[in-house]
Structures are given as C-alpha cells and as structure tokens.
Design a protein around this motif. Structure first.
Motif, PDB file in Angstrom:
ATOM      1  N   ALA A   1     -32.919  -0.605 181.331  1.00 16.74           N
ATOM      2  CA  ALA A   1     -32.201   0.538 181.890  1.00 16.74           C
ATOM      3  C   ALA A   1     -32.329   0.578 183.406  1.00 16.74           C
ATOM      4  O   ALA A   1     -31.348   0.867 184.113  1.00 16.74           O
ATOM      5  CB  ALA A   1     -32.733   1.832 181.275  1.00 16.74           C
TER       6      ALA A   1
ATOM      7  N   TYR B   1     -25.937   4.110 180.828  1.00 15.53           N
ATOM      8  CA  TYR B   1     -27.238   3.654 181.319  1.00 15.53           C
ATOM      9  C   TYR B   1     -28.332   4.685 181.030  1.00 15.53           C
ATOM     10  O   TYR B   1     -29.471   4.331 180.681  1.00 15.53           O
ATOM     11  CB  TYR B   1     -27.178   3.392 182.825  1.00 15.53           C
TER      12      TYR B   1
ATOM     13  N   ILE C   1     -29.518   4.465 177.464  1.00 11.05           N
ATOM     14  CA  ILE C   1     -30.469   3.357 177.274  1.00 11.05           C
ATOM     15  C   ILE C   1     -31.850   3.766 177.770  1.00 11.05           C
ATOM     16  O   ILE C   1     -32.879   3.477 177.133  1.00 11.05           O
ATOM     17  CB  ILE C   1     -29.971   2.096 177.998  1.00 11.05           C
ATOM     18  N   LEU C   2     -31.901   4.465 178.920  1.00  5.88           N
ATOM     19  CA  LEU C   2     -33.184   4.937 179.427  1.00  5.88           C
ATOM     20  C   LEU C   2     -33.831   5.909 178.441  1.00  5.88           C
ATOM     21  O   LEU C   2     -35.043   5.880 178.225  1.00  5.88           O
ATOM     22  CB  LEU C   2     -32.985   5.615 180.789  1.00  5.88           C
TER      23      LEU C   2
END
Length: 514
Positions: free
Chosen positions: A352, A371, A374-375
C-alpha cells in the motif's frame, strides 16, 4: 458461572454473552471514537470558547493521558480484578464527558479531556483483557476480531461523526451523547459480567515504574504534538524532550528490573512471540495512523475536498480493515494458527505504501480509495492478531499487563508516526517550495491562492507526501522480516492457568461500588 474444563479460564454465563459483549463493544466505541471525534469540530469549538492557540490540545490531552495510563490499568486489572477496574474506568470516562460538554473555556475543556482520556485508556485495555479472560485464545480470536473492528472503525470514523454532530446539533453533543450510551455499557457489564476474583496476593504497587512510564509517555506525546509544528526539531524544547524521554525510559527499565510487581514485567519480553507482537503493533500504529493523517490532508490540499468529504473518502480504508479483521479472526478460530498474519500485515501495508508513493496531483479519487482499501487490509491483518499472540503465550496472572503493553506500544507508534511523518512532509515542502511551515498552510488558504501559485503548492505537497510513503516502506520491510520469525504456537487454553477461584459475590451493598 461455569469454568472451562481444565483450562482455569472463566466463562461468562452462556445465556448472557451477547449482552456482556454488547456492553464491552459500546464502551470500546466510545473510548476510541473520542481519540479523534473532535478533529473536525475544533474550529467551531475555538470560535465558541476562544483560545485558538490552544485548540490542538483538545485532542492531544486525550491522547496523552489515554496512552500514559494504559499500562497502569492492565496491571491493576491483574492485581484487583478486571471487572472492578473496567467499571472505575467507565465512570471516569463518563464524568469527563459530562464536564467536557459543560466546559465554558478552552482551558477547562483541555483539563476535562485529559480526565476523559484517563478513563478511555482504561476502557480499551480492560476490554481486550476481559475478552482474554472470558474466552480461550482460539475462541477469543473470533471475538477479538469483532472488538478490533470496532476499535479500527471508530478510530477512523471519529472526525466524520464529529463533523456531523457539530453541523446538526452542537459540538457539546459530541460529549453529551456519550452519557446514555455509556450508562448502557456500564449497566450491561455491571449486571451480567462475572469474573473470578483476582488471586489472593499482596499487591505491591510499582509507584516508581508508574511515574517514570507516565512521564516518559508524556514527553513522547508532547514531542509528537510540538515537533515541527509549535517548535522546530532543532529547538532546545524539542531536543530537551528527546533527551528527557531517553533518560526517563532508561530509568524506567532499571526500576522495572528490580520491582517486585512491575507495571510491565520485563520478563515477558523473553518470549519471542510477545516481543514480535509488540514490534508489529508499534509499526502498524506508526505507519497506518501516520498515513491516514496525511492522506486526509492530501485530499483536502490537492483535490480540494471538504473535511467531511475527506472523512467519507476514508471509508474504503475502514472497509479493508473490517474485512481483514473479520476474516483473520474466523481463520484463527477455525485453524488455531496466527503465525502468518503479522507478516502478511506488514507485506500488504508495504505494498500500500508503494502504491501511495505514486500519488500525484492527477491521481483520481477512485485510485486513492483503492490504495486506502489495501492499506486497511494490511492494518486489519495484525490489529487483533498481535493481541491474541501476546495473550496466547502469557500466563493468566500477567494477562492484563501483556494486553496493555501491546495497546501501549501501538499508541506510541501512532503518536510517533504522526510526528515523524509530519517532519518529513515539512522538510519536503521547504525543500521544494520554500515554505518553512508547510503543513501550517490550511486547505482554505491553498484554495484562495492564485491559480499558478496553487498549482505549484499542490505539486510541492504531492512530491513531499511521496517522501513520507517512501520513508515508511523500509520500516515496514524490517517489521516484515521480524514478523517472519513468529513461532507457530497453536491457540490453546491458557497455559499456567491455576484453577479459577470462586466468583466474586454479588451482595446488594456492593452494587453501587465498582
């Protein structure tokens, strides 16, 4: 109440677990929401109470005491019983909330927020430790995942909720709404939760360790709040805080090594699983919350969205966190294994950060949200896993201390991450745009700049933020390498658990005293 056969671990009455768990989750929601719930309301609060130069302390005071008291509550729960400690913590939190809502000056609000943080820190630690008492590690993985999801979601959603309440009611209702919900949580836990009494042993309070750790935590919290913002990193104040924190931590280690009943038993770190769990917790707090702070700022500075919209755009991160915590909890419950989750967490978070480092002024909101999701997945894979891992290898007598240590290291990571990432962002802005106080420039000020100047600033901010994420990648990779050494110890009934003592009596005369 019945005992788990052969485990020495108490079980809540099977007819009441939903009510007890609901009470604990309401308390968790309140304690973690209040870490950031006032963020979007601060301009309104400052306009109402005055003291614009103090308004950042409304958040800092809560985080400071929340972090500083966490280890203390864990140890007190081990010594005197977690139910009593939980009830004391929620009463302190509710009193602090009522006083915050009634505050008539910024100074009083800051003082009452500090009091509220003393209760909030105790709630968070006590809840995770109580879950460790109620369920063996394997079954507890499922319930801990729900608690962690509440913890993560409320931490991220605080600014959004605070903005909505302020817009439609009043900033005072941010605190007043805690009262009815807190009373519900207090009632459910007081009436339905029954745990064994603490072991009959003479409590020798580690006063030296408590004072030194609280003072060192305060120095770190002040450092995270002031460095690069109120004072330059090279100023005597910041250098003094750094030196003071180092000296206090060294003194604390000496005191703890000699204390009869230390607030954080250093012997726990002889177990590699416990040590790795704390390393991962620290790094996860460092990168996740640090990234969250500056991505939200990026959304306002570069894309021009409002603070409330920036809060809404954090929902993909929340969704990723929810999915990861729930799925990992179910897998641990079914397989009894947690070994690979901390490593997977660091790997996904590193991915990420690599992706977030590619953000530019032309990046679309859909890409940014992807993004962030994903983090969130990366953060969620380790949130409850590190608590479960620490509890799994810790004797029951040290369960509270182990739980509070993981919570404490995560909060320290959060504080330091926001500070260090802020320094990196400021340095990048100063190097590219000549702005020595980069992040003190508000989104409103950027929006009013001439078009050419605004575009130049947006470019500088985007490049500076890239430096933040590039800095986080090696930190995550080091934590990944450490996490790979996590031992594969199956989740099982508590080891070294003596037969559970008789449950606490329930005389009417004690009903009004936690």
């Amino acid at each position: 109440m019945t005992d788990r056969p052969g485990a020495g671990v108490p079980a809540v009455s099977r007819s009441r677990p939903v009510l007890v768990f609901a009470g604990l989750m309401v308390a968790m929601l309140l304690a973690t929401l209040d870490t950031q719930v006032v963020a979007t309301a601060l301009p309104t609060i400052a306009g109402d109470l005055g003291g614009l130069n103090q308004f950042a302390w409304v958040t800092t005071a809560y985080l400071l005491t929340f972090t500083a008291v966490s280890p203390l509550y864990g140890k007190l729960g081990d010594l005197f019983g977690r139910r009593r400690v939980f009830l004391v913590a929620i009463v302190i939190f509710l009193v602090g909330s009522a006083l915050c809502g009634a505050a008539d000056s910024m100074t009083m609000l800051i003082i009452f927020r500090a009091l509220q943080g003393i209760g909030g820190g105790g709630l968070t630690v006590s809840i995770f430790a109580i879950l460790g008492d109620l369920f063996d590690p394997r079954e507890g993985a499922r319930y801990q995942s729900y608690a962690t999801a509440v913890f993560g979601v409320s931490s991220v959603s605080g600014p959004l909720l605070g903005g909505v309440i302020t817009d439609h009611l009043s900033w005072r209702w941010i605190f007043y709404l805690n009262m009815p919900l807190g009373v519900v949580a207090l009632t459910l836990v007081a009436v339905f939760l029954r745990l064994p009494s603490a072991e009959a042993r003479r409590a020798r309070i580690d006063y030296g360790g408590i004072v030194l750790l609280a003072t060192a935590s305060t120095a770190v919290a002040l450092l995270s709040s002031w460095a690069g913002h109120s004072y330059p990193w090279s100023s005597p104040v910041i250098i003094g805080l750094i030196a003071g924190a180092v000296v206090l931590i060294a003194a604390w280690l000496v005191v703890e090594s000699k204390a009869a009943q230390p607030i954080i038993p250093l012997r726990l770190f002889r177990d590699s699983t416990f040590t790795i769990a704390n390393v991962v917790a620290f790094v996860a707090g460092f990168v996740t919350m640090g990234a969250l702070t500056y991505v939200a700022l990026y959304l306002q500075m570069v894309t021009g969205v409002s603070p409330q919209s920036a809060g809404l755009l954090m929902l993909p991160l929340t969704a990723g966190l929810l999915i990861a915590t729930t799925v990992s909890g179910q897998i641990m419950f079914r397989t009894g294994s947690y070994k690979w989750f901390p490593a997977a967490s660091m790997a996904v978070a590193a991915l990420a950060f690599v992706l977030l480092a590619t953000l530019s002024v032309d990046s679309g909101l859909v890409v940014i949200c992807g993004y962030l999701a994903i983090l969130g997945l990366g953060g969620g894979l380790s949130q409850q896993t590190v608590v479960i891992a620490a509890q799994n290898t810790t004797p029951r007598a040290d369960l509270g201390a182990a739980t509070s240590t993981v919570t404490f290291t995560r909060m320290l990571g959060t504080l330091l991450g926001a500070s260090i990432f802020g320094a990196i962002l400021n340095s990048g802005l100063a190097g590219q745009s000549g702005l020595s106080q980069g992040i003190s420039v508000t989104p409103e000020a950027v929006s009013k700049m001439p078009e050419r100047a605004r575009h130049a600033y947006e470019l500088a901010f985007s490049h500076a933020l890239t430096g933040v994420f590039l800095t986080g990648i090696p930190i995550l990779l080091v934590a990944l390498a450490v996490a790979l050494f996590m031992k594969n110890i199956p989740l099982a009934p508590r080891r070294n658990g003596p037969p559970a003592p008789a449950p606490e009596p329930e005389p009417a005369a004690k009903s009004s005293t936690p």
